[in-house]
Design a protein around this motif. Structure first.
Motif, PDB file in Angstrom:
ATOM      1  N   PHE A  60      32.720  40.868  25.184  1.00 14.83           N
ATOM      2  CA  PHE A  60      33.555  40.499  26.299  1.00 14.83           C
ATOM      3  C   PHE A  60      34.793  39.557  25.993  1.00 14.83           C
ATOM      4  O   PHE A  60      35.687  39.648  26.256  1.00 14.83           O
ATOM      5  CB  PHE A  60      33.043  40.241  27.463  1.00 14.83           C
ATOM      6  N   GLY A  63      37.193  40.253  23.600  1.00 13.54           N
ATOM      7  CA  GLY A  63      38.350  41.338  24.037  1.00 13.54           C
ATOM      8  C   GLY A  63      39.143  40.885  25.112  1.00 13.54           C
ATOM      9  O   GLY A  63      39.739  42.046  25.795  1.00 13.54           O
ATOM     10  N   THR A  64      39.163  39.605  25.475  1.00 13.21           N
ATOM     11  CA  THR A  64      40.176  39.196  26.709  1.00 13.21           C
ATOM     12  C   THR A  64      40.869  37.896  25.945  1.00 13.21           C
ATOM     13  O   THR A  64      40.439  36.908  25.455  1.00 13.21           O
ATOM     14  CB  THR A  64      39.137  39.123  27.815  1.00 13.21           C
ATOM     15  N   PRO A  65      42.017  37.796  26.599  1.00 16.41           N
ATOM     16  CA  PRO A  65      42.889  36.862  26.483  1.00 16.41           C
ATOM     17  C   PRO A  65      42.362  35.456  26.935  1.00 16.41           C
ATOM     18  O   PRO A  65      41.610  35.464  28.124  1.00 16.41           O
ATOM     19  CB  PRO A  65      44.318  37.180  27.002  1.00 16.41           C
ATOM     20  N   VAL A  68      43.330  34.221  30.339  1.00 11.38           N
ATOM     21  CA  VAL A  68      42.375  34.903  31.451  1.00 11.38           C
ATOM     22  C   VAL A  68      41.029  34.298  31.492  1.00 11.38           C
ATOM     23  O   VAL A  68      40.740  34.026  32.691  1.00 11.38           O
ATOM     24  CB  VAL A  68      42.277  36.469  31.252  1.00 11.38           C
ATOM     25  N   TYR A  71      41.305  31.023  33.435  1.00 10.66           N
ATOM     26  CA  TYR A  71      41.260  31.034  35.007  1.00 10.66           C
ATOM     27  C   TYR A  71      39.902  31.671  35.543  1.00 10.66           C
ATOM     28  O   TYR A  71      39.870  31.353  36.724  1.00 10.66           O
ATOM     29  CB  TYR A  71      42.506  32.193  35.317  1.00 10.66           C
ATOM     30  N   VAL A  72      39.390  32.615  34.759  1.00  8.31           N
ATOM     31  CA  VAL A  72      38.075  32.747  35.226  1.00  8.31           C
ATOM     32  C   VAL A  72      37.188  31.564  35.370  1.00  8.31           C
ATOM     33  O   VAL A  72      36.374  31.536  36.390  1.00  8.31           O
ATOM     34  CB  VAL A  72      37.474  34.116  34.505  1.00  8.31           C
ATOM     35  N   TYR A  75      38.434  29.474  38.310  1.00  7.65           N
ATOM     36  CA  TYR A  75      38.025  29.855  39.735  1.00  7.65           C
ATOM     37  C   TYR A  75      36.537  30.191  39.990  1.00  7.65           C
ATOM     38  O   TYR A  75      36.081  29.887  40.866  1.00  7.65           O
ATOM     39  CB  TYR A  75      38.852  31.203  40.186  1.00  7.65           C
ATOM     40  N   GLY A  76      36.072  30.328  38.784  1.00  3.11           N
ATOM     41  CA  GLY A  76      34.383  30.721  38.831  1.00  3.11           C
ATOM     42  C   GLY A  76      33.378  29.593  38.977  1.00  3.11           C
ATOM     43  O   GLY A  76      32.737  29.522  39.447  1.00  3.11           O
ATOM     44  N   GLN A  79      32.912  28.025  42.174  1.00  4.84           N
ATOM     45  CA  GLN A  79      32.004  28.725  43.045  1.00  4.84           C
ATOM     46  C   GLN A  79      30.450  28.953  42.438  1.00  4.84           C
ATOM     47  O   GLN A  79      29.758  28.834  43.256  1.00  4.84           O
ATOM     48  CB  GLN A  79      32.436  30.399  43.165  1.00  4.84           C
TER      49      GLN A  79
ATOM     50  N   LEU B 190      39.132  34.768  41.958  1.00  4.23           N
ATOM     51  CA  LEU B 190      38.352  34.976  40.768  1.00  4.23           C
ATOM     52  C   LEU B 190      37.866  36.344  40.561  1.00  4.23           C
ATOM     53  O   LEU B 190      38.067  36.777  39.420  1.00  4.23           O
ATOM     54  CB  LEU B 190      36.852  34.271  41.122  1.00  4.23           C
ATOM     55  N   PHE B 193      40.897  37.657  38.593  1.00  5.19           N
ATOM     56  CA  PHE B 193      40.921  37.476  37.087  1.00  5.19           C
ATOM     57  C   PHE B 193      39.679  38.215  36.291  1.00  5.19           C
ATOM     58  O   PHE B 193      39.632  38.451  35.246  1.00  5.19           O
ATOM     59  CB  PHE B 193      40.852  36.078  36.821  1.00  5.19           C
ATOM     60  N   ILE B 194      38.661  38.397  37.143  1.00  4.73           N
ATOM     61  CA  ILE B 194      37.812  38.952  36.521  1.00  4.73           C
ATOM     62  C   ILE B 194      38.089  40.454  36.055  1.00  4.73           C
ATOM     63  O   ILE B 194      37.750  41.042  34.956  1.00  4.73           O
ATOM     64  CB  ILE B 194      36.364  39.077  37.102  1.00  4.73           C
ATOM     65  N   LEU B 196      41.048  41.587  35.881  1.00  2.00           N
ATOM     66  CA  LEU B 196      42.193  41.585  34.790  1.00  2.00           C
ATOM     67  C   LEU B 196      41.279  41.696  33.329  1.00  2.00           C
ATOM     68  O   LEU B 196      41.868  42.385  32.498  1.00  2.00           O
ATOM     69  CB  LEU B 196      42.925  40.376  34.875  1.00  2.00           C
ATOM     70  N   ALA B 197      40.492  40.603  33.378  1.00  2.57           N
ATOM     71  CA  ALA B 197      39.635  40.505  32.066  1.00  2.57           C
ATOM     72  C   ALA B 197      39.161  41.936  31.760  1.00  2.57           C
ATOM     73  O   ALA B 197      39.122  42.312  30.473  1.00  2.57           O
ATOM     74  CB  ALA B 197      38.576  39.367  31.901  1.00  2.57           C
TER      75      ALA B 197
END
Ligand SMILES: Nc1ncnc2c1ncn2[C@@H]1O[C@H](COP(=O)(O)OP(=O)(O)OP(=O)(O)O)[C@@H](O)[C@H]1O
Ligand SMILES: [Mg+2]
Lengths: 236, 223, 247
Positions: A60, A63-65, A68, A71-72, A75-76, A79, B190, B193-194, B196-197
Motif C-alpha cells: 500500500f 503504491g501511493t504518492p 497523499v 495528508y493521511v 488528518y489521521g 484522530q 481523512l 485521502f484514504i 484517494l490513496a
C-alpha cells in the motif's frame, strides 16, 4: 526577464533552510531503517498473521504518492490519538506539530521502501560461507552476524543511497503542511515579486548539490565496507 | 457524505491523471531511447551530455521539475518570440514529467542493452543477419526484457508523481481530493485521502499485475 | 580450392595472436584444429567469418578474392551468408524458440518466406530427432540439445563451410557423444567443416586433415595418422604427450 541579481540575493536565504531538508531526511531514514529491519525480519521469517498484514501495508505504501500519505497522517494522526485517549491511553493530540506529521509519514514511507531493499540484499548474499561457518561449529546467530550481515550491508548500500536521495527530494512537499525547508523558502521569497524561476533555479542548484554530496558519501562508504567485508572474509 | 460520492468525485480526475501518465511515459520513453542511442554511439560529447542530464535529474525533486517547466518554458519560448503562456497546462505537466523520467529510462535502457550477452549478437551475424536485423530481432527484444523490472518501477513512480501537477493547477485525482476536502471544511478529510490513496494503490496493483502476466508469458526466456 | 587464407595477421593491442596464417581447404574436407589454450584457435575461426577483423592478409573464398585488411560491408555479409558457425557456449537466441532459432537465419539471412523457413526448420529438427522440442526456449533445453540445435541452425543454411569452435567443451561428459555423432553424420554427408576441438578421437576418426596450432602459428599439418602417430615437430610431440588421452 531573468533577474539574476534577485537569484543571487535569494540563494543564501534558501541555503539557510537546507538543514531542515537534511534533518527531516536523516531522521526519517533512521526511523525508517529501524522499522524496515523489523519488517524484513517479520516477512523473511514468515511470522504468523503478521507477515501477510505487513506485506499488504508495504504494498500500500509503495503504491501511493507520498503527498497523499502525508495528508493521511496529517488528518489521521490526531484522530488516532483521540481514539487512544478514549481507550484510556494518555496521549495529547493538541501538540502534534507539522514536523511530527512529516517525520511519521516519511519514516513509514522509508520503512516500506528500505524493507524491500533489505530483503533483496539479503537474498543476494552468498550462502556458502554461512554454511561453512555453521559446519565448523559457529552458532547460527553468530554466523549470521559475522558472515551474512556484513555482506548484506554492502549489498544494501546502493539501494539505500537511492532511497535516501528520493527522501531528500520528496521532502520538497512538506511545505504543504507549513514546514519551512528549501522548497517552502523558494516559494515564500518568490511570491513577493512573482519571480518564481529565479528562486526555483536556486533551489534546483541546492538540491543537486545536496543529492550529489550524499550520493558520493554512500559510494565511498560502500567501497570502504566492501573492502572490510572482503578482507575479513579472506582472513576467515 | 457517502463514500460512493467521494469515489465518484475523485474518479472525475482519473482521465486527467491517466492522460498525463500515458503521454508522459510515452515521451519519456522516446527521450530515454534516443538518449541511450546517443550515449551508446560512443561519441564522447554526447555521452558527457547524457551523463550531465542524468546527474541533474537525479538531484531534482519532480515537483521542482514541474515548476521549472511551468514557469521556465514560457520564458525560454519568449526568448525566441513564441508565446506559450496560454497553452494547456497538461503540456507543461507532460514536459516536466517526461524530462525527469526520460533520464531514468535512458539509464534503464542503456544498462540493459550493455548486459545483453555479446554472443547473441555474434550468433545473429553468423547466420547471415545484417546489423539491422540482428538488432531488431535479437538485441532489442532481449534489451527490453532485461529492462522490464526497471521499467515497471519507473512507471509506478510516474503514477505517483502525476499527483504533483496540482502545483500548476491541473485537475487530476489528487486535486479533486484537495478540493473536496476544502469544500467540506474539515469533515471527512481523512476518509477522502484514504480513498484517494486506495485509488492510486489500485492503479499500481493493476500495473504490477499486467507486468506479472507479461513476465509469465516470457518466463522461459532466461536472459 | 574452396577457401584459401594467405598470411593472415591479427593482434590485440600489442598482443600478436595470429602471426601470418596460411590455410586452405577443399570442398568436402574436414579440417580439425588442435592446440594449446590461448594459442589463437578461436581467433582464427572468428577471422574467417569476420566476427573479428584481421589486420592484414588475403582470402579467396568461392573464387572471390578478398583483402582482409579492407573489406566492404557487402563482402562481409556475403561471406557470412555462405558460412555458418557453431559456438562453444551454443549462443542460441534466448528470446526465440528452438524452431525460431533455426528459421531466423533463413528468413533474415537468406530472404526466405516465413512459411518456407519454418518448413525447412521443422524438417531439419526432425532429422536430428528434436521435433518435439520445437516450441521450447533454450532455457528449457539441456546443453546437449541446445548444441545439437545450434548445429542444425548452422547447417540448415546450406553453408559452404561450417566453423565449429569447441562445440563439446561446455557439455557434460555424457552429452558429448550425441553432439559428436551429429557432427560425424554431417561429415559423412560431405559437409565442409573446420573444427576446433580437444576431442582427439573425433580428430583421428573424422578429420581429413589435422592442423596443430600453437602461439598463433600453424606448427604442423597432415593426415590424422601423420600428426598423431608420426609427429615431426617437437612441440607437437610435447602437446600430444601432455594431453594424456587415449586416442
Ligand atoms: N577480444 C580480445 N581482446 C584482446 N585479446 C584477445 C581477444 N580475444 C582473444 N584475445 C587473446 O588472444 C589470444 C588467443 O585467444 P583465443 O581465444 O583465440 O585462444 P584459443 O586458442 O581459442 O584458446 P582456448 O583453447 O582456450 O579456447 C589469447 O591470449 C587471448 O587473451
Ligand atoms: Mg577458444
Amino acid at each position: 526577464m531573468f533577474d539574476s541579481n534577485f537569484a543571487i540575493q535569494s540563494f543564501p536565504k534558501i541555503l539557510a533552510v537546507a538543514p531542515m531538508t537534511i534533518y527531516l531526511s536523516i531522521i526519517a531514514a533512521i526511523i525508517g531503517l529501524v522499522l524496515a529491519i523489523l519488517i524484513a525480519v517479520i516477512r523473511e521469517r514468515k511470522v504468523f498473521v503478521l507477515s501477510p498484514i505487513v506485506g499488504i501495508i508495504v504494498s500500500f505504501i509503495r503504491g501511493t504518492p507520498i503527498i497523499v500519505q502525508m495528508y493521511v497522517v496529517y488528518y489521521g494522526l490526531p484522530q488516532l490519538l483521540i481514539a487512544l485517549q478514549r481507550w484510556g491511553i494518555n496521549t495529547d493530540s493538541s501538540g502534534i506539530s507539522a514536523i511530527i506529521v512529516a517525520i511519521t509519514a516519511y519514516s513509514l514511507n522509508a520503512a516500506a521502501n528500505i524493507s524491500e531493499s533489505i530483503r533483496s540484499a539479503y537474498h543476494s548474499v552468498d550462502y556458502k560461507q554461512y554454511e561453512a561457518a555453521i559446519s565448523v561449529g559457529m552458532t547460527p546467530l553468530r554466523a549470521m552476524i559475522r558472515i551474512i550481515v556484513p555482506q548484506l550491508i554492502a549489498n544494501l548500500i546502493p539501494n539505500f543511497s537511492n532511497i535516501f536521495i528520493d527522501l531528500i527530494k520528496d521532502t520538497a512537499l512538506v511545505y504543504n503542511i507549513g514546514i519551512v525547508e528549501i522548497m517552502a523558502k523558494a516559494n515564500i521569497i518568490s511570491s513577493v515579486g512573482f519571480k518564481y524561476i529565479e528562486t526555483y533555479l536556486d533551489a534546483l542548484i541546492i538540491y543537486i548539490i545536496i543529492c550529489w554530496i550524499f550520493a558520493k558519501l554512500f559510494q565511498i562508504s560502500e567501497v570502504i565496507i566492501r573492502q572490510r567485508v572482503f578482507a575479513t572474509q579472506r582472513i576467515n | 457524505m457517502k463514500v460512493s460520492k467521494v469515489i465518484v468525485t475523485l474518479l472525475n480526475g482519473l482521465p486527467e491523471t491517466l492522460s498525463l501518465l500515458v503521454a508522459s511515459f510515452f515521451f519519456a520513453s522516446l527521450i530515454g531511447l534516443s538518449m541511450a542511442w546517443l550515449y551508446l554511439r560512443k561519441n564522447p560529447i554526447l555521452s558527457d551530455l547524457a551523463k550531465i542530464y542524468l546527474g541533474i535529474v537525479r538531484g531534482t525533486p519532480p515537483l521542482l521539475m514541474l515548476l521549472l517547466s511551468y514557469f521556465g518554458l514560457p520564458k525560454l519560448f519568449a526568448l525566441v518570440g513564441i508565446n506559450i503562456n496560454d497553452w494547456a497546462k497538461i503540456f507543461f505537466g507532460i514536459v516536466g514529467l517526461s524530462v525527469g523520467w526520460g533520464a531514468y529510462l535512458e539509464e534503464a535502457f542503456r544498462s540493459a542493452y550493455l548486459s545483453v550477452d555479446k554472443g547473441q549478437y555474434e550468433a545473429a551475424l553468423s547466420v547471415g543477419m545484417d546489423v539491422k536485423h540482428a538488432f531488431l530481432q535479437i538485441l532489442m527484444p532481449q534489451t527490453f526484457l532485461i529492462a522490464l523490472p526497471n521499467i515497471e518501477n519507473l512507471l509506478i513512480g510516474l503514477v505517483k508523481a502525476t499527483s504533483l501537477v496540482y502545483v500548476m493547477g491541473m485537475v487530476d485525482m489528487y486535486s479533486k481530493a484537495t478540493d473536496l476536502s476544502n469544500q467540506n471544511q474539515g469533515v471527512y478529510q481523512l476518509e477522502i485521502f484514504i480513498i484517494l490513496a486506495l485509488l492510486y494503490w489500485l492503479i499500481v496493483l493493476l500495473i504490477e499485475w499486467l507486468f506479472r502476466m507479461f513476465h509469465r508469458y516470457y518466463r522461459y526466456v532466461e536472459i | 580450392m574452396l577457401l584459401e587464407i594467405k598470411n593472415l595477421k591479427k593482434k590485440f593491442v600489442n598482443n600478436t595472436v595470429l602471426k601470418g596464417i596460411d590455410l586452405s581447404i577443399n570442398a568436402g574436407e574436414v579440417v580439425v584444429i588442435i592446440g594449446p589454450s590461448g594459442s589463437g584457435k578461436t581467433t582464427l575461426l572468428r577471422n574467417i567469418n569476420f566476427l573479428e577483423q584481421a589486420d592484414s592478409g588475403k582470402m579467396t573464398f568461392k573464387n572471390k578474392r578478398l583483402n582482409l585488411a579492407n573489406l566492404s560491408n557487402e563482402e562481409i555479409l556475403w561471406v557470412r551468408r555462405h558460412t555458418a558457425m557453431v559456438f562453444q557456449n551454443y549462443n542460441l537466441f534466448k528470446n526465440k524458440t528452438a524452431i525460431e532459432n533455426i528459421s531466423e537465419g533463413l528468413i533474415f539471412g537468406q530472404n526466405k518466406s516465413k512459411k518456407v523457413a519454418l518448413q525447412l526448420a521443422k524438417k531439419s529438427l526432425d532429422s536430428v530427432g528434436l521435433l518435439d522440442k520445437q516450441d521450447f526456449y533454450p532455457a528449457q533445453l539441456s546443453g546437449g540439445q541446445q548444441q545439437r540445435i545450434g548445429i542444425v541452425r548452422a547447417t540448415v543454411l546450406n553453408p559452404d563451410i561450417v566453423l565449429f569452435d569447441e562445440p563439446t567443451s561446455a557439455l557434460d561428459p555424457e552429452l558429448v557423444g550425441t553432439v559428436l555423432y551429429d557432427m560425424k553424420h554431417l561429415a559423412d554427408q560431405g559437409q565442409t567443416m573446420i573444427v576446433v576441438t580437444h576431442q582427439m578421437s573425433f580428430a583421428r576418426n573424422v578429420a581429413s586433415r589435422v592442423v596443430f596450432f600453437a602461439d598463433g602459428e600453424i606448427i604442423e599439418t597432415g593426415t590424422p595418422s601423420e600428426v598423431f602417430d608420426h609427429p615431426k615437430n617437437k612441440r607437437t610431440k610435447q602437446f600430444l604427450s601432455a594431453i594424456a588421452e587415449d586416442y
